[in-house]
Design a protein around this motif. Sequence first.
Motif, mmCIF file in Angstrom:
data_model
loop_
_atom_site.group_PDB
_atom_site.id
_atom_site.type_symbol
_atom_site.label_atom_id
_atom_site.label_comp_id
_atom_site.label_asym_id
_atom_site.label_seq_id
_atom_site.Cartn_x
_atom_site.Cartn_y
_atom_site.Cartn_z
ATOM 1 N N LEU A 119 29.665 -14.314 -14.866
ATOM 2 C CA LEU A 119 28.289 -14.460 -15.345
ATOM 3 C C LEU A 119 27.856 -15.921 -15.354
ATOM 4 C CD1 LEU A 119 27.765 -11.935 -18.290
ATOM 5 C CD2 LEU A 119 26.390 -12.161 -16.213
ATOM 6 N N ALA A 120 28.759 -16.806 -15.744
ATOM 7 C CA ALA A 120 28.442 -18.239 -15.748
ATOM 8 C C ALA A 120 28.141 -18.714 -14.329
ATOM 9 C CB ALA A 120 29.594 -19.031 -16.345
ATOM 10 N N LEU A 121 28.960 -18.262 -13.371
ATOM 11 C CA LEU A 121 28.732 -18.627 -11.977
ATOM 12 C C LEU A 121 27.418 -18.031 -11.483
ATOM 13 C CD1 LEU A 121 31.221 -18.841 -9.099
ATOM 14 C CD2 LEU A 121 29.216 -17.405 -8.793
ATOM 15 N N PHE A 122 27.157 -16.774 -11.837
ATOM 16 C CA PHE A 122 25.926 -16.113 -11.407
ATOM 17 C C PHE A 122 24.705 -16.867 -11.932
ATOM 18 C CE2 PHE A 122 22.424 -13.131 -11.958
ATOM 19 C CZ PHE A 122 22.373 -12.523 -10.718
ATOM 20 N N ARG A 123 24.735 -17.267 -13.196
ATOM 21 C CA ARG A 123 23.608 -18.003 -13.774
ATOM 22 C C ARG A 123 23.349 -19.287 -12.995
ATOM 23 N NH1 ARG A 123 26.544 -17.625 -18.681
ATOM 24 N NH2 ARG A 123 26.169 -15.652 -19.770
ATOM 25 N N GLU A 124 24.438 -20.027 -12.685
ATOM 26 C CA GLU A 124 24.284 -21.291 -11.963
ATOM 27 C C GLU A 124 23.697 -21.089 -10.576
ATOM 28 O OE1 GLU A 124 27.753 -23.657 -11.730
ATOM 29 O OE2 GLU A 124 27.859 -24.076 -13.884
ATOM 30 N N PHE A 126 22.103 -18.315 -9.317
ATOM 31 C CA PHE A 126 20.857 -17.541 -9.288
ATOM 32 C C PHE A 126 19.720 -18.289 -9.985
ATOM 33 C CE2 PHE A 126 18.114 -14.238 -11.317
ATOM 34 C CZ PHE A 126 17.597 -13.673 -10.158
ATOM 35 N N ILE A 127 19.957 -18.751 -11.196
ATOM 36 C CA ILE A 127 18.942 -19.478 -11.959
ATOM 37 C C ILE A 127 18.849 -20.931 -11.520
ATOM 38 C CG2 ILE A 127 18.290 -20.299 -14.262
ATOM 39 C CD1 ILE A 127 17.817 -17.364 -13.932
ATOM 40 N N GLY A 128 20.024 -21.546 -11.230
ATOM 41 C CA GLY A 128 20.056 -22.935 -10.818
ATOM 42 C C GLY A 128 20.703 -23.816 -11.871
ATOM 43 N N THR A 129 20.724 -25.111 -11.606
ATOM 44 C CA THR A 129 21.360 -26.068 -12.520
ATOM 45 C C THR A 129 20.414 -27.212 -12.885
ATOM 46 O OG1 THR A 129 22.303 -27.259 -10.628
ATOM 47 C CG2 THR A 129 23.676 -25.559 -11.655
ATOM 48 N N THR A 130 19.142 -27.067 -12.565
ATOM 49 C CA THR A 130 18.168 -28.115 -12.857
ATOM 50 C C THR A 130 17.785 -28.101 -14.339
ATOM 51 O OG1 THR A 130 16.301 -26.664 -12.361
ATOM 52 C CG2 THR A 130 17.236 -27.921 -10.519
ATOM 53 N N TYR A 131 16.938 -29.051 -14.711
ATOM 54 C CA TYR A 131 16.451 -29.107 -16.094
ATOM 55 C C TYR A 131 15.748 -27.800 -16.465
ATOM 56 C CZ TYR A 131 13.602 -30.328 -20.127
ATOM 57 O OH TYR A 131 12.996 -30.330 -21.355
ATOM 58 N N ASN A 132 14.949 -27.261 -15.540
ATOM 59 C CA ASN A 132 14.241 -26.000 -15.821
ATOM 60 C C ASN A 132 15.212 -24.861 -16.072
ATOM 61 O OD1 ASN A 132 11.710 -27.189 -15.549
ATOM 62 N ND2 ASN A 132 11.629 -26.782 -13.360
ATOM 63 N N ALA A 133 16.348 -24.880 -15.378
ATOM 64 C CA ALA A 133 17.334 -23.802 -15.534
ATOM 65 C C ALA A 133 17.902 -23.763 -16.949
ATOM 66 C CB ALA A 133 18.456 -23.980 -14.516
ATOM 67 N N GLN A 134 17.948 -24.905 -17.606
ATOM 68 C CA GLN A 134 18.477 -24.958 -18.968
ATOM 69 C C GLN A 134 17.601 -24.189 -19.950
ATOM 70 O OE1 GLN A 134 19.255 -29.057 -20.079
ATOM 71 N NE2 GLN A 134 19.900 -29.563 -17.989
ATOM 72 N N ASN A 135 16.347 -23.985 -19.589
ATOM 73 C CA ASN A 135 15.407 -23.275 -20.449
ATOM 74 C C ASN A 135 15.050 -21.901 -19.892
ATOM 75 O OD1 ASN A 135 14.895 -25.341 -22.526
ATOM 76 N ND2 ASN A 135 14.123 -26.513 -20.789
ATOM 77 N N CYS A 136 15.931 -21.381 -19.033
ATOM 78 C CA CYS A 136 15.757 -20.039 -18.462
ATOM 79 C C CYS A 136 16.788 -19.097 -19.070
ATOM 80 C CB CYS A 136 15.961 -20.072 -16.947
ATOM 81 S SG CYS A 136 14.432 -20.005 -16.024
ATOM 82 N N GLY A 306 20.406 -28.677 1.647
ATOM 83 C CA GLY A 306 19.990 -29.899 0.982
ATOM 84 C C GLY A 306 19.215 -29.636 -0.298
ATOM 85 N N ASP A 307 18.315 -30.561 -0.650
ATOM 86 C CA ASP A 307 17.633 -30.500 -1.940
ATOM 87 C C ASP A 307 16.737 -29.282 -2.091
ATOM 88 O OD1 ASP A 307 18.472 -32.914 -3.416
ATOM 89 O OD2 ASP A 307 17.659 -33.962 -1.694
ATOM 90 N N MET A 308 16.049 -28.878 -1.026
ATOM 91 C CA MET A 308 15.188 -27.702 -1.139
ATOM 92 C C MET A 308 15.999 -26.434 -1.396
ATOM 93 S SD MET A 308 12.108 -28.138 1.627
ATOM 94 C CE MET A 308 10.839 -29.393 1.435
ATOM 95 N N ALA A 309 17.230 -26.409 -0.916
ATOM 96 C CA ALA A 309 18.089 -25.239 -1.120
ATOM 97 C C ALA A 309 18.559 -25.135 -2.566
ATOM 98 C CB ALA A 309 19.289 -25.287 -0.180
ATOM 99 N N LYS A 310 18.502 -26.248 -3.308
ATOM 100 C CA LYS A 310 18.967 -26.246 -4.694
ATOM 101 C C LYS A 310 17.946 -25.626 -5.645
ATOM 102 C CE LYS A 310 21.687 -30.460 -3.981
ATOM 103 N NZ LYS A 310 21.838 -31.892 -4.340
ATOM 104 N N GLN A 311 16.725 -25.453 -5.174
ATOM 105 C CA GLN A 311 15.683 -24.871 -6.022
ATOM 106 C C GLN A 311 15.880 -23.363 -6.098
ATOM 107 O OE1 GLN A 311 12.474 -26.465 -3.670
ATOM 108 N NE2 GLN A 311 12.029 -28.043 -5.170
#
Length: 325
Positions: A119-124, A126-136, A306-311
């Motif tokens: 689940l931790a891996l899925f969150r990272e 699927f949701i991402g690891t950016t600042y916005n992801a911390q509030n998702c 690259g960076d666009m793929a991280k979104q």
Amino acid sequence: MKKITLLLLIINLYITAFNQVVRGTVCDNKTKNTICFATVYFNGTFIGTTADQDGRFELSVAKNKSMPMTISAIGYYSVTLTNFSKTEPLLIYLEPKTYEIGEVIVSTRSLESKRRRNLALFREEFIGTTYNAQNCKILNEGDITFNYYSDKDTIKAYALKPILVENKSLGYKITYYLDKFEFYKDKQATFFCGNIIFNEDLAVDNVDKDLYVRARKVAYLGSRMHFFRELWSSTLESSGFTVINPKYEELPILDFVSIDGNNKFLKYHSNLYVKFENRKSIIEFLEDKVYFDESGFFNPGINWKGDMAKQRVADWLPYEYSFGQ
């Protein structure tokens, strides 16, 4: 004569309005029975409807004429229609989801531990690891399961029900119909696909609106949506984007955009490299050409690196988004 002209005008307006509403019925591909309460929508937007208990639906396409229409239902793979009749009723068949694993009851400590890691891996991923992801937050993680007994090389996630996400950073509630999720351990790479509909804008007061406006601006700038909108209006350079080829040569827009009537396509014979400020991304073409429109929508057919793929989901905006609002 005036009355006849007026009557013809009214008839023409009625026919035009009628042709902007798509009607159809959603059915099970195996049993041929109708599927009740399927969701019919335009992927990445707020626009959608729900089929009734007999599988019938109506959806206006007036504002999304150039976009494909997606049909999703609990327990079924989504179907996306790119060419569909706006005059004749549609008959749409969905394929039931089948998994490679049987029902797994997570009861032992080892499986509970493995589920937490998955689940931790899925969150990272699927949701991402950016600042916005911390509030998702995924509201129904209990509906997600994994291939517990066959995950030596690949971790796979499954969800019969749509994944519900609350994004408190950008101020949206969304529903994501997951068709496939795979994490490849050896490559440390992820592939997932599905369809998303934005359900609710959480901005209800001026304080929230100001916070969301700022966060949405940050998410938008340098995003794939931003890139395609500027590409459509031929303003890439003035907006801060640079596109180069593998030889590090800057390319004029006409070198990688073709126009067919009112339609625009992105195409090139090799990879394209996109720079925005200090961010770098790579476009790999999976198809000869990729359609895009002024909203920032683009057809599948591109692999981003690259960076666009991280979104990921935490940084996605609806196609209705207007910069600065």
